[in-house]
Write an enzyme that holds these catalytic residues in place. Structure first.
Site, PDB file in Angstrom:
ATOM      1  N   CYS A   1       9.737 -43.206  96.948  1.00 41.20           N
ATOM      2  CA  CYS A   1       8.774 -43.397  95.857  1.00 41.20           C
ATOM      3  C   CYS A   1       9.164 -42.567  94.650  1.00 41.20           C
ATOM      4  O   CYS A   1       9.330 -41.352  94.751  1.00 41.20           O
ATOM      5  CB  CYS A   1       7.388 -42.987  96.353  1.00 41.20           C
ATOM      6  SG  CYS A   1       6.168 -42.878  95.050  1.00 41.20           S
TER       7      CYS A   1
ATOM      8  N   CYS B   1       7.032 -38.842  99.426  1.00 39.25           N
ATOM      9  CA  CYS B   1       7.662 -39.962 100.138  1.00 39.25           C
ATOM     10  C   CYS B   1       9.004 -40.237  99.442  1.00 39.25           C
ATOM     11  O   CYS B   1       9.056 -40.357  98.224  1.00 39.25           O
ATOM     12  CB  CYS B   1       6.783 -41.204 100.067  1.00 39.25           C
ATOM     13  SG  CYS B   1       5.132 -40.923 100.718  1.00 39.25           S
TER      14      CYS B   1
ATOM     15  N   CYS C   1       5.827 -51.721  93.605  1.00 43.74           N
ATOM     16  CA  CYS C   1       5.459 -50.661  94.539  1.00 43.74           C
ATOM     17  C   CYS C   1       6.542 -49.594  94.604  1.00 43.74           C
ATOM     18  O   CYS C   1       7.717 -49.907  94.719  1.00 43.74           O
ATOM     19  CB  CYS C   1       5.270 -51.241  95.933  1.00 43.74           C
ATOM     20  SG  CYS C   1       3.939 -52.395  95.978  1.00 43.74           S
TER      21      CYS C   1
ATOM     22  N   CYS D   1      -4.018 -52.296  89.747  1.00 43.31           N
ATOM     23  CA  CYS D   1      -3.522 -51.184  90.568  1.00 43.31           C
ATOM     24  C   CYS D   1      -3.711 -49.906  89.766  1.00 43.31           C
ATOM     25  O   CYS D   1      -3.211 -49.787  88.644  1.00 43.31           O
ATOM     26  CB  CYS D   1      -2.042 -51.417  90.896  1.00 43.31           C
ATOM     27  SG  CYS D   1      -1.289 -50.040  91.772  1.00 43.31           S
TER      28      CYS D   1
ATOM     29  N   GLU E   1      -0.101 -44.447  85.212  1.00 41.49           N
ATOM     30  CA  GLU E   1       0.149 -45.869  85.031  1.00 41.49           C
ATOM     31  C   GLU E   1      -0.885 -46.718  85.744  1.00 41.49           C
ATOM     32  O   GLU E   1      -1.396 -46.350  86.796  1.00 41.49           O
ATOM     33  CB  GLU E   1       1.531 -46.203  85.555  1.00 41.49           C
ATOM     34  CG  GLU E   1       2.582 -45.638  84.648  1.00 41.49           C
ATOM     35  CD  GLU E   1       3.861 -45.413  85.380  1.00 41.49           C
ATOM     36  OE1 GLU E   1       4.549 -46.398  85.639  1.00 41.49           O
ATOM     37  OE2 GLU E   1       4.133 -44.257  85.704  1.00 41.49           O
TER      38      GLU E   1
ATOM     39  N   LEU F   1       2.672 -47.234 106.392  1.00 36.89           N
ATOM     40  CA  LEU F   1       3.293 -46.894 107.689  1.00 36.89           C
ATOM     41  C   LEU F   1       4.812 -46.703 107.538  1.00 36.89           C
ATOM     42  O   LEU F   1       5.339 -45.631 107.803  1.00 36.89           O
ATOM     43  CB  LEU F   1       2.973 -48.003 108.693  1.00 36.89           C
ATOM     44  CG  LEU F   1       3.437 -47.776 110.135  1.00 36.89           C
ATOM     45  CD1 LEU F   1       2.745 -46.580 110.755  1.00 36.89           C
ATOM     46  CD2 LEU F   1       3.204 -49.033 110.983  1.00 36.89           C
TER      47      LEU F   1
ATOM     48  N   CYS G   1       2.494 -36.755  92.230  1.00 36.07           N
ATOM     49  CA  CYS G   1       2.020 -36.722  93.622  1.00 36.07           C
ATOM     50  C   CYS G   1       2.810 -35.659  94.373  1.00 36.07           C
ATOM     51  O   CYS G   1       3.998 -35.467  94.119  1.00 36.07           O
ATOM     52  CB  CYS G   1       2.230 -38.086  94.274  1.00 36.07           C
ATOM     53  SG  CYS G   1       1.594 -38.176  95.970  1.00 36.07           S
TER      54      CYS G   1
HETATM   55  S1  SF4 Z   1       4.084 -43.344  98.017  1.00 30.92           S
HETATM   56 FE1  SF4 Z   1       4.409 -41.992  96.241  1.00 30.92          FE
HETATM   57  S2  SF4 Z   1       2.398 -41.837  95.259  1.00 30.92           S
HETATM   58 FE2  SF4 Z   1       2.054 -42.647  97.340  1.00 30.92          FE
HETATM   59  S3  SF4 Z   1       1.677 -40.802  98.627  1.00 30.92           S
HETATM   60 FE3  SF4 Z   1       3.888 -41.199  98.740  1.00 30.92          FE
HETATM   61  S4  SF4 Z   1       4.780 -39.920  97.103  1.00 30.92           S
HETATM   62 FE4  SF4 Z   1       2.580 -40.103  96.696  1.00 30.92          FE
END
Ligand code: SF4
Length: 344
Positions: A109, A106, A325, A95, A82, A208, A102
């Site tokens: 996310c 996180c 985000c 962006c 995307e 962070l 990924c």
């Molecule tokens: S926020 Fe999402 S895309 Fe970014 S490093 Fe963490 S898991 Fe990966």
């Protein structure tokens, strides 16, 4: 390539200029090349941009593009990525993604739920900027900002990301100023150190999101590998240019990391660094976190400012089309197979 075709090398420079500086993608229309060469190139080469499979337009003007990537190996998982185009009064911000999916995991996310599908090539990274500019060419503003904050951890696809950035930042290439390009990392310390040695590099932002190791580990498992102490040491050593600040991004998750004590701990963590802190109130969505209370957001910001920090509240754009985000994970993830037929 031009030398291999028996042409003078400067022809390569002409194509590079047409492609990146003028953003012309039709070899036949590059009339400064001799007709014979154009014909030969039409047979032996192609300029391909990532293919748009969906456009989602937000009421705030931003557009989320879903792009299909070519499947490079037989049997490989099909991937889409995307790119988000965000118009503003005097500029546009694009962006871009650096990986499909990924591996960093996180917990706030949605991209993390995909796992890593594959790294993008330099062409696929740069192609996203070219597509977004080309799609919106009628209403482009003079300034373009690019943020590497889409899907993926850019510093885990280092070579391709830097190759793309060298063209993006080349005054003879896409000519975007390093002041207008920001790479955001979850805190991959060796990558930060390596980037500090690059002659051509964008600005650096660190995601962070917590005020202590214990808290950060709960939402960013990468913190076990690169704990705050190591991360902040790398930030201290990072060779900032005279005009440059580090950026810390802090997603405010209601009831989790938005307390006044968190703000005081964050101020202490970053004290001594030339930096600014962007507070990003959580966008309620599919994940089990809450939006922070408006009063808590302002209190958090005020504490940071009182402690001498530059702190700003940034609201995500494109929330109604899942472009905000942490939401770039494709509601279409489940439909990836149906996209396969549209691959380049
Ligand atoms: S926020 Fe999402 S895309 Fe970014 S490093 Fe963490 S898991 Fe990966």
């Amino acid at each position: 390539m031009m030398e291999r075709l028996g042409e003078p090398a400067y022809r390569g420079g002409q194509i590079y200029h047409a492609l990146y500086s003028e953003r012309r993608f039709d070899l036949a229309a590059m009339t400064n090349l001799p007709a014979g060469l154009r014909e030969r190139l039409a047979r032996e080469a192609a300029i391909e941009l990532p293919r748009i499979v969906q456009r989602y337009r937000s009421s705030d003007g931003s557009v989320r593009y879903v792009l299909a990537l070519a499947t490079r190996e037989a049997g490989a998982r099909a991937a889409t990525i995307e790119t988000v185009f965000m118009p503003e009064e005097n500029r546009q911000t694009i962006c871009i993604s650096t990986q499909a999916g990924c591996a960093v995991d996180c917990h706030f996310c949605l991209t993390a739920t995909l796992g890593l599908i594959r790294n993008l090539t330099a062409g696929e990274i740069l192609g996203q900027v070219l597509v977004a500019l080309d799609e919106n060419r009628a209403e482009l503003k003079p300034q373009t900002n690019v943020v590497l904050m889409g899907q993926g951890e850019p510093l885990l696809n280092y070579e391709s990301v830097m190759a793309a950035l060298r063209i993006l930042l080349d005054p003879g290439g896409m000519g975007i100023s390093p002041k207008h390009v920001t790479l955001s990392t979850s805190g991959i310390v060796p990558g930060i150190e390596r980037m500090g040695l690059e002659k051509v590099r964008p600005k650096l932002a660190i995601s962070l999101n917590a005020s202590s190791d214990g808290q950060r580990e709960k939402i960013m498992p990468i913190n076990r590998k690169y704990p705050l102490e190591k991360l902040l040491e790398a930030c201290e050593r990072y060779p900032l240019r005279t005009w440059e600040h580090l950026t810390f991004e802090y997603v405010l998750l209601g009831g989790f990391n938005d307390a006044p004590e968190d703000a005081r701990r964050v101020a202490k963590l970053v004290s001594g660094l030339r930096c600014k802190i962007n507070l990003i109130p959580w966008n309620p969505g599919e994940l089990p976190y809450e939006a922070p209370d408006a009063g808590r957001i302002e209190e958090f910001r005020k504490i940071l400012v009182e402690k001498g920090q530059l702190a700003f509240v940034r609201y995500s754009r494109g929330q109604d089309v899942f472009a905000a985000c942490g939401q770039l994970a494709l509601i279409e993830a489940a439909k990836v197979d149906s996209v396969q037929g549209l691959q380049n």
